[in-house]
Design a protein around this motif. Structure first.
Motif, PDB file in Angstrom:
ATOM      1  N   ARG A   9     -52.988  11.926 -21.550  1.00 24.77           N
ATOM      2  CA  ARG A   9     -53.347  11.255 -22.808  1.00 24.77           C
ATOM      3  C   ARG A   9     -54.612  10.456 -22.567  1.00 24.77           C
ATOM      4  O   ARG A   9     -54.855   9.957 -21.476  1.00 24.77           O
ATOM      5  N   SER A  13     -56.052  18.487 -29.547  1.00 27.05           N
ATOM      6  CA  SER A  13     -55.057  18.969 -28.594  1.00 27.05           C
ATOM      7  C   SER A  13     -55.665  20.128 -27.803  1.00 27.05           C
ATOM      8  O   SER A  13     -56.159  21.091 -28.399  1.00 27.05           O
ATOM      9  N   SER A  64     -48.733  16.606 -19.059  1.00 19.27           N
ATOM     10  CA  SER A  64     -49.383  16.050 -20.233  1.00 19.27           C
ATOM     11  C   SER A  64     -50.237  14.848 -19.880  1.00 19.27           C
ATOM     12  O   SER A  64     -49.776  13.926 -19.215  1.00 19.27           O
ATOM     13  N   GLY A  67     -54.015  15.418 -25.175  1.00 17.20           N
ATOM     14  CA  GLY A  67     -53.944  15.093 -26.589  1.00 17.20           C
ATOM     15  C   GLY A  67     -54.544  13.736 -26.871  1.00 17.20           C
ATOM     16  O   GLY A  67     -54.361  12.792 -26.111  1.00 17.20           O
ATOM     17  N   SER A  68     -55.287  13.660 -27.963  1.00 18.31           N
ATOM     18  CA  SER A  68     -55.870  12.392 -28.407  1.00 18.31           C
ATOM     19  C   SER A  68     -56.076  12.495 -29.904  1.00 18.31           C
ATOM     20  O   SER A  68     -56.887  13.309 -30.369  1.00 18.31           O
TER      21      SER A  68
END
Length: 140
Positions: free
Chosen positions: A137, A96, A135, A91-92
């Motif tokens: 990032r 996503s 996750s 995610g950024s």
């Protein structure tokens, strides 16, 4: 700060127990149960004294009967095993991406592990979420 554990003696008195020790040898990756612990006889700096901190945790190393348990000897139970196929989320900002990856190590919620993206064969580092998703990032 010392946290003391008090246990009732058979005679009805109270005794101070400084450190927790295993009642049996607990191998790495085993989950610690209440019956696996007993109060030790002496204070050991850095050793756990509260059974609630150890019960339900996973041994990170072999814990030998009668030897004090240190906080770094235990951790949350692993929810991902090495070579397991796991959901890999990136995610950024508003972007996503969810794909699959192969875990390069085992770990529990909150641990940071390397995962190989099965589509691109690129290895990334991510944090294990409580639901088993890894996750990643982007860097700001």
């Amino acid at each position: 700060m010392r946290c003391l554990l008090y246990t009732a003696l058979l005679l009805g008195g109270m005794a101070e127990a400084q450190s927790l020790v295993p009642t049996r040898t607990i191998r790495a990756t085993e989950i610690i149960a209440e019956t696996d612990l007993t109060p030790g006889e002496s204070e050991v700096p850095g050793a756990l004294s509260d059974p609630a901190m150890a019960i339900g945790q996973e041994a990170q190393v072999t814990l030998y009967a009668g030897r004090p348990i240190r906080a770094e000897d235990i951790g949350p139970p692993a929810i991902i095993e090495r070579n397991q196929i796991v959901p890999l989320a990136y995610g950024s900002g508003g972007l996503s991406i969810l794909t699959e990856g192969r875990a390069m190590a085992r770990g529990g919620a909150g641990d940071v592990i390397r995962v190989m993206n099965l589509e691109s064969r690129t290895t990334v580092t991510g944090q294990i979420q409580p639901d088993g998703t890894v996750s990643t990032r982007s860097s700001p």
